[in-house]
Design a protein around this motif. Structure first.
Motif, PDB file in Angstrom:
ATOM      1  N   UNK A 236      -1.153  19.656 -26.724  1.00 41.65           N
ATOM      2  CA  UNK A 236      -1.749  19.654 -25.384  1.00 41.65           C
ATOM      3  C   UNK A 236      -2.901  20.651 -25.326  1.00 41.65           C
ATOM      4  N   UNK A 237      -2.675  21.820 -25.909  1.00 41.62           N
ATOM      5  CA  UNK A 237      -3.705  22.851 -25.943  1.00 41.62           C
ATOM      6  C   UNK A 237      -4.938  22.365 -26.700  1.00 41.62           C
ATOM      7  N   UNK A 238      -4.717  21.717 -27.844  1.00 40.13           N
ATOM      8  CA  UNK A 238      -5.837  21.192 -28.642  1.00 40.13           C
ATOM      9  C   UNK A 238      -6.653  20.188 -27.844  1.00 40.13           C
ATOM     10  N   UNK A 239      -5.951  19.281 -27.162  1.00 43.36           N
ATOM     11  CA  UNK A 239      -6.625  18.243 -26.381  1.00 43.36           C
ATOM     12  C   UNK A 239      -7.436  18.858 -25.238  1.00 43.36           C
ATOM     13  N   UNK A 240      -6.818  19.799 -24.509  1.00 43.06           N
ATOM     14  CA  UNK A 240      -7.510  20.413 -23.373  1.00 43.06           C
ATOM     15  C   UNK A 240      -8.727  21.212 -23.826  1.00 43.06           C
ATOM     16  N   UNK A 241      -8.602  21.882 -24.972  1.00 42.90           N
ATOM     17  CA  UNK A 241      -9.717  22.674 -25.481  1.00 42.90           C
ATOM     18  C   UNK A 241     -10.904  21.778 -25.812  1.00 42.90           C
ATOM     19  N   UNK A 242     -10.639  20.666 -26.496  1.00 41.34           N
ATOM     20  CA  UNK A 242     -11.728  19.747 -26.861  1.00 41.34           C
ATOM     21  C   UNK A 242     -12.338  19.125 -25.609  1.00 41.34           C
ATOM     22  N   UNK A 243     -11.497  18.822 -24.615  1.00 39.71           N
ATOM     23  CA  UNK A 243     -12.009  18.258 -23.355  1.00 39.71           C
ATOM     24  C   UNK A 243     -12.924  19.256 -22.648  1.00 39.71           C
ATOM     25  N   UNK A 244     -12.500  20.533 -22.648  1.00 36.62           N
ATOM     26  CA  UNK A 244     -13.302  21.573 -21.992  1.00 36.62           C
ATOM     27  C   UNK A 244     -14.638  21.762 -22.702  1.00 36.62           C
ATOM     28  N   UNK A 245     -14.604  21.768 -24.026  1.00 35.65           N
ATOM     29  CA  UNK A 245     -15.835  21.952 -24.804  1.00 35.65           C
ATOM     30  C   UNK A 245     -16.812  20.815 -24.559  1.00 35.65           C
ATOM     31  N   UNK A 246     -16.281  19.600 -24.452  1.00 39.17           N
ATOM     32  CA  UNK A 246     -17.140  18.422 -24.285  1.00 39.17           C
ATOM     33  C   UNK A 246     -17.483  18.129 -22.824  1.00 39.17           C
ATOM     34  N   UNK A 247     -17.153  19.045 -21.928  1.00 42.61           N
ATOM     35  CA  UNK A 247     -17.481  18.850 -20.517  1.00 42.61           C
ATOM     36  C   UNK A 247     -19.007  18.740 -20.372  1.00 42.61           C
ATOM     37  N   UNK A 248     -19.473  17.847 -19.494  1.00 45.14           N
ATOM     38  CA  UNK A 248     -20.927  17.643 -19.327  1.00 45.14           C
ATOM     39  C   UNK A 248     -21.719  18.922 -19.057  1.00 45.14           C
ATOM     40  N   UNK A 249     -21.078  19.901 -18.407  1.00 43.92           N
ATOM     41  CA  UNK A 249     -21.801  21.132 -18.085  1.00 43.92           C
ATOM     42  C   UNK A 249     -22.242  21.899 -19.331  1.00 43.92           C
ATOM     43  N   UNK A 250     -21.598  21.635 -20.469  1.00 39.77           N
ATOM     44  CA  UNK A 250     -21.986  22.318 -21.714  1.00 39.77           C
ATOM     45  C   UNK A 250     -23.199  21.673 -22.391  1.00 39.77           C
ATOM     46  N   UNK A 251     -23.531  20.450 -21.946  1.00 41.54           N
ATOM     47  CA  UNK A 251     -24.745  19.775 -22.435  1.00 41.54           C
ATOM     48  C   UNK A 251     -24.832  19.782 -23.964  1.00 41.54           C
ATOM     49  N   UNK A 252     -23.796  19.278 -24.620  1.00 38.54           N
ATOM     50  CA  UNK A 252     -23.747  19.278 -26.090  1.00 38.54           C
ATOM     51  C   UNK A 252     -24.659  18.193 -26.662  1.00 38.54           C
ATOM     52  N   UNK A 253     -25.217  18.446 -27.861  1.00 40.49           N
ATOM     53  CA  UNK A 253     -26.061  17.426 -28.490  1.00 40.49           C
ATOM     54  C   UNK A 253     -25.253  16.230 -28.986  1.00 40.49           C
ATOM     55  N   UNK A 254     -23.961  16.450 -29.267  1.00 35.44           N
ATOM     56  CA  UNK A 254     -23.091  15.339 -29.682  1.00 35.44           C
ATOM     57  C   UNK A 254     -21.642  15.696 -29.352  1.00 35.44           C
ATOM     58  N   UNK A 255     -20.767  14.693 -29.404  1.00 32.96           N
ATOM     59  CA  UNK A 255     -19.349  14.876 -29.059  1.00 32.96           C
ATOM     60  C   UNK A 255     -18.637  15.635 -30.183  1.00 32.96           C
ATOM     61  N   UNK A 256     -17.875  16.659 -29.823  1.00 33.05           N
ATOM     62  CA  UNK A 256     -17.106  17.425 -30.816  1.00 33.05           C
ATOM     63  C   UNK A 256     -15.664  16.928 -30.794  1.00 33.05           C
ATOM     64  N   UNK A 257     -15.180  16.458 -31.931  1.00 37.03           N
ATOM     65  CA  UNK A 257     -13.860  15.834 -31.946  1.00 37.03           C
ATOM     66  C   UNK A 257     -12.851  16.511 -32.864  1.00 37.03           C
ATOM     67  N   UNK A 258     -13.180  17.704 -33.390  1.00 31.86           N
ATOM     68  CA  UNK A 258     -12.199  18.398 -34.232  1.00 31.86           C
ATOM     69  C   UNK A 258     -12.282  19.904 -34.000  1.00 31.86           C
TER      70      UNK A 258
END
Length: 406
Positions: A236-258
Protein backbone atom coordinates in the motif's frame (compact mmCIF):
# COMPACT_ATOMS: atom_id res chain seq x y z
CA UNK A 1 4.93 52.18 12.83
CA UNK A 2 6.42 50.62 9.71
CA UNK A 3 4.53 48.40 7.32
CA UNK A 4 6.52 45.27 8.20
CA UNK A 5 6.33 45.69 11.97
CA UNK A 6 2.57 46.13 12.38
CA UNK A 7 1.50 44.05 15.42
CA UNK A 8 -1.19 42.19 13.44
CA UNK A 9 -1.66 38.44 13.64
CA UNK A 10 -3.64 36.45 11.07
CA UNK A 11 -4.82 33.14 12.47
CA UNK A 12 -6.82 30.08 11.44
CA UNK A 13 -8.97 27.58 13.37
CA UNK A 14 -10.65 24.51 11.85
CA UNK A 15 -14.35 23.73 12.36
CA UNK A 16 -15.20 20.02 12.43
CA UNK A 17 -18.38 17.95 12.55
CA UNK A 18 -19.45 15.04 14.75
CA UNK A 19 -17.59 12.68 12.38
CA UNK A 20 -14.48 14.89 12.46
CA UNK A 21 -15.20 15.97 8.91
CA UNK A 22 -13.75 19.39 8.13
CA UNK A 23 -16.62 21.86 7.69
CA UNK A 24 -14.71 25.12 7.38
CA UNK A 25 -12.41 27.58 9.10
CA UNK A 26 -12.42 30.58 11.35
CA UNK A 27 -9.94 33.22 10.16
CA UNK A 28 -9.13 36.07 12.49
CA UNK A 29 -7.20 39.31 12.18
CA UNK A 30 -6.09 40.60 15.59
CA UNK A 31 -3.91 43.34 17.01
CA UNK A 32 -1.45 41.84 19.48
CA UNK A 33 -0.75 43.75 22.68
CA UNK A 34 -2.15 47.05 23.90
CA UNK A 35 -1.78 48.80 20.57
CA UNK A 36 -4.28 50.38 18.22
CA UNK A 37 -3.98 51.05 14.50
CA UNK A 38 -5.35 53.97 12.55
CA UNK A 39 -7.27 53.48 9.30
CA UNK A 40 -4.17 53.83 7.08
CA UNK A 41 -2.29 51.23 9.11
CA UNK A 42 -5.22 48.81 8.86
CA UNK A 43 -5.24 49.29 5.09
CA UNK A 44 -1.51 48.51 5.09
CA UNK A 45 -2.02 45.41 7.21
CA UNK A 46 -4.84 44.06 5.01
CA UNK A 47 -2.88 44.81 1.82
CA UNK A 48 0.08 42.87 3.25
CA UNK A 49 -2.24 40.07 4.28
CA UNK A 50 -3.59 39.79 0.72
CA UNK A 51 -0.06 39.67 -0.70
CA UNK A 52 1.06 36.97 1.75
CA UNK A 53 -2.05 34.83 1.17
CA UNK A 54 -1.58 35.07 -2.60
CA UNK A 55 1.95 33.74 -2.11
CA UNK A 56 0.38 30.80 -0.26
CA UNK A 57 -1.96 29.96 -3.13
CA UNK A 58 -4.79 32.38 -2.35
CA UNK A 59 -7.70 32.29 0.11
CA UNK A 60 -9.43 29.41 -1.70
CA UNK A 61 -6.35 27.25 -1.12
CA UNK A 62 -6.05 28.42 2.47
CA UNK A 63 -9.69 27.56 3.23
CA UNK A 64 -10.10 24.66 0.74
CA UNK A 65 -13.21 26.42 -0.62
CA UNK A 66 -15.12 25.60 2.57
CA UNK A 67 -17.20 27.84 4.86
CA UNK A 68 -15.05 30.68 6.13
CA UNK A 69 -15.85 32.75 9.22
CA UNK A 70 -13.84 35.95 9.27
CA UNK A 71 -13.42 38.09 12.37
CA UNK A 72 -11.47 41.34 12.63
CA UNK A 73 -11.69 44.66 14.50
CA UNK A 74 -15.07 46.21 13.78
CA UNK A 75 -13.62 49.29 12.08
CA UNK A 76 -12.15 47.07 9.33
CA UNK A 77 -15.42 45.28 8.61
CA UNK A 78 -16.54 47.09 5.48
CA UNK A 79 -16.61 45.85 1.91
CA UNK A 80 -13.67 47.99 0.78
CA UNK A 81 -11.45 46.68 3.61
CA UNK A 82 -12.16 42.95 3.42
CA UNK A 83 -9.34 40.65 2.32
CA UNK A 84 -9.62 39.04 -1.13
CA UNK A 85 -12.19 36.41 -0.12
CA UNK A 86 -14.64 34.73 -2.42
CA UNK A 87 -18.05 35.80 -1.10
CA UNK A 88 -19.74 32.45 -1.84
CA UNK A 89 -18.82 30.75 1.45
CA UNK A 90 -18.00 33.78 3.57
CA UNK A 91 -19.47 34.72 6.94
CA UNK A 92 -18.44 37.90 8.75
CA UNK A 93 -18.26 37.36 12.48
CA UNK A 94 -19.41 40.29 14.62
CA UNK A 95 -20.08 41.03 18.27
CA UNK A 96 -23.58 42.24 19.14
CA UNK A 97 -22.17 45.60 20.24
CA UNK A 98 -22.16 46.64 16.55
CA UNK A 99 -25.83 47.52 16.81
CA UNK A 100 -24.91 50.50 18.98
CA UNK A 101 -22.98 52.17 16.15
CA UNK A 102 -24.84 53.46 13.07
CA UNK A 103 -21.68 53.52 10.93
CA UNK A 104 -20.95 49.86 11.65
CA UNK A 105 -24.57 48.88 10.99
CA UNK A 106 -24.42 50.68 7.63
CA UNK A 107 -21.22 48.79 6.81
CA UNK A 108 -22.89 45.48 7.73
CA UNK A 109 -25.85 46.21 5.46
CA UNK A 110 -23.42 46.84 2.61
CA UNK A 111 -21.66 43.55 3.40
CA UNK A 112 -24.98 41.68 3.40
CA UNK A 113 -25.76 43.27 0.04
CA UNK A 114 -22.68 41.48 -1.37
CA UNK A 115 -24.16 38.07 -0.53
CA UNK A 116 -21.95 37.68 2.54
CA UNK A 117 -23.59 36.26 5.66
CA UNK A 118 -23.22 37.20 9.33
CA UNK A 119 -22.35 35.18 12.41
CA UNK A 120 -22.69 36.37 16.02
CA UNK A 121 -19.44 36.10 17.94
CA UNK A 122 -19.45 35.05 21.60
CA UNK A 123 -23.25 34.72 21.74
CA UNK A 124 -24.59 35.19 25.30
CA UNK A 125 -28.31 35.60 24.80
CA UNK A 126 -28.34 39.33 25.59
CA UNK A 127 -31.01 41.64 24.19
CA UNK A 128 -28.46 42.98 21.68
CA UNK A 129 -27.62 39.39 20.64
CA UNK A 130 -31.29 38.65 20.10
CA UNK A 131 -31.79 41.78 17.96
CA UNK A 132 -28.87 40.76 15.76
CA UNK A 133 -30.45 37.31 15.23
CA UNK A 134 -32.83 38.93 12.73
CA UNK A 135 -29.95 39.24 10.23
CA UNK A 136 -27.46 36.65 11.54
CA UNK A 137 -28.58 33.01 11.58
CA UNK A 138 -25.31 31.52 12.85
CA UNK A 139 -24.08 31.91 16.43
CA UNK A 140 -20.81 30.97 18.06
CA UNK A 141 -20.78 30.11 21.75
CA UNK A 142 -17.56 29.77 23.73
CA UNK A 143 -17.23 26.42 25.48
CA UNK A 144 -14.51 28.06 27.57
CA UNK A 145 -16.67 30.90 28.88
CA UNK A 146 -19.84 28.90 29.67
CA UNK A 147 -20.71 25.69 31.47
CA UNK A 148 -22.34 22.93 29.47
CA UNK A 149 -25.65 23.53 31.28
CA UNK A 150 -25.57 27.22 30.39
CA UNK A 151 -24.73 26.43 26.75
CA UNK A 152 -27.81 24.19 26.65
CA UNK A 153 -29.97 27.01 28.05
CA UNK A 154 -28.60 29.46 25.47
CA UNK A 155 -29.18 27.13 22.52
CA UNK A 156 -32.65 25.99 23.59
CA UNK A 157 -33.81 29.63 23.45
CA UNK A 158 -32.58 30.14 19.87
CA UNK A 159 -34.88 30.16 16.82
CA UNK A 160 -35.10 26.76 15.10
CA UNK A 161 -33.19 27.83 12.00
CA UNK A 162 -30.10 28.98 13.95
CA UNK A 163 -26.78 27.31 13.19
CA UNK A 164 -24.70 26.77 16.37
CA UNK A 165 -20.91 26.42 16.46
CA UNK A 166 -19.09 25.85 19.75
CA UNK A 167 -15.69 27.53 19.97
CA UNK A 168 -12.53 27.08 22.09
CA UNK A 169 -12.86 23.30 21.91
CA UNK A 170 -9.22 22.56 22.58
CA UNK A 171 -9.14 18.98 23.84
CA UNK A 172 -10.85 15.72 22.97
CA UNK A 173 -12.36 15.24 26.43
CA UNK A 174 -14.34 18.49 26.14
CA UNK A 175 -15.38 17.67 22.59
CA UNK A 176 -16.73 14.26 23.73
CA UNK A 177 -18.85 15.92 26.45
CA UNK A 178 -20.26 18.42 23.95
CA UNK A 179 -20.89 15.66 21.42
CA UNK A 180 -22.77 13.59 24.03
CA UNK A 181 -24.94 16.65 24.75
CA UNK A 182 -26.04 16.74 21.10
CA UNK A 183 -23.83 19.47 19.65
CA UNK A 184 -22.50 18.92 16.14
CA UNK A 185 -20.02 21.67 15.16
CA UNK A 186 -16.77 22.29 16.99
CA UNK A 187 -14.13 24.96 16.42
CA UNK A 188 -10.64 24.27 17.73
CA UNK A 189 -7.66 21.92 17.67
CA UNK A 190 -9.17 19.38 20.09
CA UNK A 191 -7.92 16.53 17.88
CA UNK A 192 -4.30 17.38 18.73
CA UNK A 193 -5.00 16.79 22.45
CA UNK A 194 -6.37 13.23 22.63
CA UNK A 195 -7.84 11.50 25.65
CA UNK A 196 -5.10 9.16 26.87
CA UNK A 197 -6.00 6.71 29.62
CA UNK A 198 -4.03 6.97 32.87
CA UNK A 199 -3.06 3.35 32.32
CA UNK A 200 -2.40 3.82 28.62
CA UNK A 201 -2.04 0.63 26.60
CA UNK A 202 1.47 0.00 25.35
CA UNK A 203 2.09 0.42 21.64
CA UNK A 204 1.11 -2.77 19.88
CA UNK A 205 0.00 -4.22 16.57
CA UNK A 206 -0.09 -1.95 13.55
CA UNK A 207 0.70 1.17 15.59
CA UNK A 208 3.84 -0.39 17.06
CA UNK A 209 4.79 -1.45 13.53
CA UNK A 210 4.29 2.15 12.37
CA UNK A 211 6.61 3.54 15.06
CA UNK A 212 9.25 0.90 14.25
CA UNK A 213 9.01 1.78 10.56
CA UNK A 214 9.26 5.50 11.37
CA UNK A 215 12.26 4.76 13.59
CA UNK A 216 14.02 2.86 10.83
CA UNK A 217 13.16 5.41 8.15
CA UNK A 218 14.38 8.36 10.20
CA UNK A 219 17.64 6.80 11.28
CA UNK A 220 20.17 9.43 10.17
CA UNK A 221 22.46 6.71 8.78
CA UNK A 222 19.87 5.04 6.55
CA UNK A 223 20.84 4.57 2.88
CA UNK A 224 18.85 4.83 -0.34
CA UNK A 225 18.89 1.04 -0.72
CA UNK A 226 17.57 0.53 2.81
CA UNK A 227 14.75 3.02 2.25
CA UNK A 228 13.73 1.22 -0.95
CA UNK A 229 13.75 -2.13 0.86
CA UNK A 230 11.62 -0.70 3.68
CA UNK A 231 9.05 0.64 1.21
CA UNK A 232 8.96 -2.64 -0.71
CA UNK A 233 7.72 -4.46 2.40
CA UNK A 234 4.46 -2.48 2.30
CA UNK A 235 2.48 -2.75 -0.96
CA UNK A 236 0.00 0.00 0.00
CA UNK A 237 2.85 2.34 0.89
CA UNK A 238 4.60 1.62 -2.42
CA UNK A 239 1.43 2.32 -4.40
CA UNK A 240 0.65 5.56 -2.54
CA UNK A 241 4.22 6.80 -2.92
CA UNK A 242 4.21 6.26 -6.70
CA UNK A 243 0.77 7.90 -6.95
CA UNK A 244 2.02 10.93 -5.00
CA UNK A 245 5.15 11.25 -7.14
CA UNK A 246 3.13 11.07 -10.35
CA UNK A 247 0.61 13.67 -9.19
CA UNK A 248 0.06 16.33 -11.91
CA UNK A 249 1.37 19.06 -9.61
CA UNK A 250 4.87 17.56 -9.91
CA UNK A 251 4.80 18.08 -13.69
CA UNK A 252 7.00 15.05 -14.45
CA UNK A 253 8.48 14.56 -17.94
CA UNK A 254 7.29 10.93 -17.89
CA UNK A 255 5.42 8.45 -15.66
CA UNK A 256 7.53 6.85 -12.91
CA UNK A 257 6.50 3.26 -12.31
CA UNK A 258 9.20 1.77 -10.06
CA UNK A 259 10.68 2.57 -6.67
CA UNK A 260 14.32 2.80 -7.77
CA UNK A 261 13.50 5.52 -10.28
CA UNK A 262 11.32 7.23 -7.64
CA UNK A 263 14.25 7.31 -5.23
CA UNK A 264 16.56 8.73 -7.89
CA UNK A 265 14.01 11.38 -8.84
CA UNK A 266 13.12 12.54 -5.33
CA UNK A 267 16.36 12.40 -3.40
CA UNK A 268 16.62 10.89 0.07
CA UNK A 269 15.35 13.88 2.09
CA UNK A 270 12.21 14.39 0.01
CA UNK A 271 11.57 10.65 -0.19
CA UNK A 272 11.74 10.28 3.60
CA UNK A 273 9.26 13.14 4.01
CA UNK A 274 6.73 11.56 1.64
CA UNK A 275 7.05 8.15 3.25
CA UNK A 276 6.65 9.68 6.74
CA UNK A 277 3.53 11.51 5.60
CA UNK A 278 1.96 8.54 3.82
CA UNK A 279 2.57 6.27 6.81
CA UNK A 280 0.93 8.77 9.15
CA UNK A 281 -2.02 9.17 6.78
CA UNK A 282 -2.73 5.43 7.01
CA UNK A 283 -3.54 5.56 10.75
CA UNK A 284 -7.24 4.84 11.32
CA UNK A 285 -9.68 6.79 13.49
CA UNK A 286 -8.01 10.19 13.29
CA UNK A 287 -9.36 13.27 11.46
CA UNK A 288 -7.64 14.20 8.22
CA UNK A 289 -7.09 17.65 9.68
CA UNK A 290 -4.58 16.10 12.09
CA UNK A 291 -2.25 15.32 9.18
CA UNK A 292 -2.72 18.88 7.90
CA UNK A 293 -1.78 20.13 11.37
CA UNK A 294 1.36 17.96 11.36
CA UNK A 295 2.41 19.42 8.01
CA UNK A 296 1.64 23.01 9.04
CA UNK A 297 3.70 22.58 12.21
CA UNK A 298 6.59 21.04 10.27
CA UNK A 299 6.71 23.81 7.66
CA UNK A 300 6.23 26.54 10.25
CA UNK A 301 9.09 25.22 12.40
CA UNK A 302 11.28 25.03 9.31
CA UNK A 303 10.52 28.71 8.61
CA UNK A 304 11.35 29.63 12.22
CA UNK A 305 14.70 27.86 11.84
CA UNK A 306 15.49 29.95 8.76
CA UNK A 307 14.31 33.24 10.35
CA UNK A 308 16.18 32.75 13.62
CA UNK A 309 19.62 31.68 12.44
CA UNK A 310 19.11 27.92 12.81
CA UNK A 311 18.99 27.19 9.07
CA UNK A 312 21.55 24.40 9.42
CA UNK A 313 19.04 22.63 11.69
CA UNK A 314 15.97 23.32 9.54
CA UNK A 315 15.50 19.62 8.76
CA UNK A 316 15.43 18.79 12.47
CA UNK A 317 12.98 21.65 13.16
CA UNK A 318 10.80 20.22 10.38
CA UNK A 319 10.93 16.73 11.93
CA UNK A 320 9.93 18.07 15.36
CA UNK A 321 6.87 19.73 13.82
CA UNK A 322 5.90 16.61 11.86
CA UNK A 323 6.34 14.23 14.79
CA UNK A 324 4.73 16.54 17.36
CA UNK A 325 1.32 15.07 16.52
CA UNK A 326 2.31 11.39 16.85
CA UNK A 327 0.76 11.19 20.33
CA UNK A 328 -2.58 12.23 18.78
CA UNK A 329 -2.20 9.77 15.90
CA UNK A 330 -1.32 6.86 18.19
CA UNK A 331 -3.27 7.82 21.36
CA UNK A 332 -0.25 7.21 23.60
CA UNK A 333 1.91 9.65 25.60
CA UNK A 334 4.65 11.36 23.59
CA UNK A 335 7.28 10.19 26.08
CA UNK A 336 6.52 6.55 25.16
CA UNK A 337 6.90 7.29 21.45
CA UNK A 338 10.18 9.21 21.54
CA UNK A 339 11.88 6.36 23.41
CA UNK A 340 11.37 4.20 20.32
CA UNK A 341 12.65 6.76 17.81
CA UNK A 342 16.35 7.25 16.89
CA UNK A 343 16.35 10.96 17.72
CA UNK A 344 18.67 13.16 19.77
CA UNK A 345 17.97 14.20 23.34
CA UNK A 346 17.44 17.78 22.08
CA UNK A 347 14.61 16.62 19.79
CA UNK A 348 13.13 14.42 22.54
CA UNK A 349 13.07 17.40 24.95
CA UNK A 350 11.50 19.60 22.26
CA UNK A 351 8.73 17.03 21.69
CA UNK A 352 8.03 16.19 25.31
CA UNK A 353 8.76 19.44 27.15
CA UNK A 354 8.72 22.14 24.41
CA UNK A 355 12.13 23.36 25.55
CA UNK A 356 15.18 24.46 23.57
CA UNK A 357 15.03 26.39 20.28
CA UNK A 358 12.93 23.72 18.55
CA UNK A 359 10.68 23.34 21.58
CA UNK A 360 10.05 27.11 21.74
CA UNK A 361 9.07 27.11 18.07
CA UNK A 362 6.70 24.19 18.73
CA UNK A 363 5.20 26.09 21.68
CA UNK A 364 4.53 29.07 19.44
CA UNK A 365 2.75 27.09 16.71
CA UNK A 366 0.61 25.28 19.29
CA UNK A 367 -0.35 28.62 20.84
CA UNK A 368 -1.22 29.90 17.36
CA UNK A 369 -3.52 26.90 16.86
CA UNK A 370 -5.35 27.75 20.07
CA UNK A 371 -5.69 31.42 19.14
CA UNK A 372 -3.59 32.43 22.13
CA UNK A 373 -1.87 35.67 21.17
CA UNK A 374 -0.42 36.49 24.59
CA UNK A 375 2.63 34.26 24.15
CA UNK A 376 3.92 36.38 21.31
CA UNK A 377 4.26 39.72 23.04
CA UNK A 378 8.05 39.63 22.85
CA UNK A 379 8.27 37.80 19.51
CA UNK A 380 10.45 34.74 19.00
CA UNK A 381 14.20 35.32 18.87
CA UNK A 382 13.80 38.38 16.69
CA UNK A 383 10.83 37.29 14.54
CA UNK A 384 8.20 40.00 14.50
CA UNK A 385 4.50 39.27 14.60
CA UNK A 386 3.93 39.76 10.87
CA UNK A 387 6.76 37.30 10.09
CA UNK A 388 5.22 34.73 12.42
CA UNK A 389 1.77 35.31 10.90
CA UNK A 390 3.13 35.12 7.36
CA UNK A 391 5.08 31.93 8.09
CA UNK A 392 1.96 30.30 9.53
CA UNK A 393 -0.15 31.24 6.49
CA UNK A 394 2.50 29.98 4.08
CA UNK A 395 2.74 26.74 6.04
CA UNK A 396 -1.06 26.33 5.86
CA UNK A 397 -1.10 26.92 2.11
CA UNK A 398 1.81 24.53 1.56
CA UNK A 399 0.13 21.84 3.68
CA UNK A 400 -3.08 22.03 1.63
CA UNK A 401 -1.17 21.81 -1.65
CA UNK A 402 0.91 18.89 -0.37
CA UNK A 403 -2.13 16.96 0.86
CA UNK A 404 -3.80 17.33 -2.53
CA UNK A 405 -1.14 14.95 -3.89
CA UNK A 406 -2.10 12.18 -1.45
Amino acid sequence: MSHSSLPVLFNKQPILSTQNTLLGFHLSLDVVGQKTLDEAQWQDAIAELNIEVEKSGGFDNLTKGLRTFYSAPTETLKVSSLPNFSHDNLWIEVHSSVIENKTYLTNLKEILGQGIRLSIQDYQGSEKDKKLLSIAHTVKISSQAHSLDHIKVLTQALPNNTDVILTHVDNEELREKLLAAGFTQFEGHFFTEPVIAIQAKPLEGSRLALVKLLASLNNPDITFEEVVNLIKTDAVLSHKLLSAINHPSNDLPHFIDNLKEAVSFMGLKRLKFWVNMIMMSQVDDVPKELLATALIRAKFLEAVAVHTGHQVDSERFFMVGLFSTLNAFLKVPMVDIVDKLPITDEIKIALTQQKGSMGKALFIVRALEQGNTQFIMMGHEGMNIMEISSSYMKASGWANQTLSAL
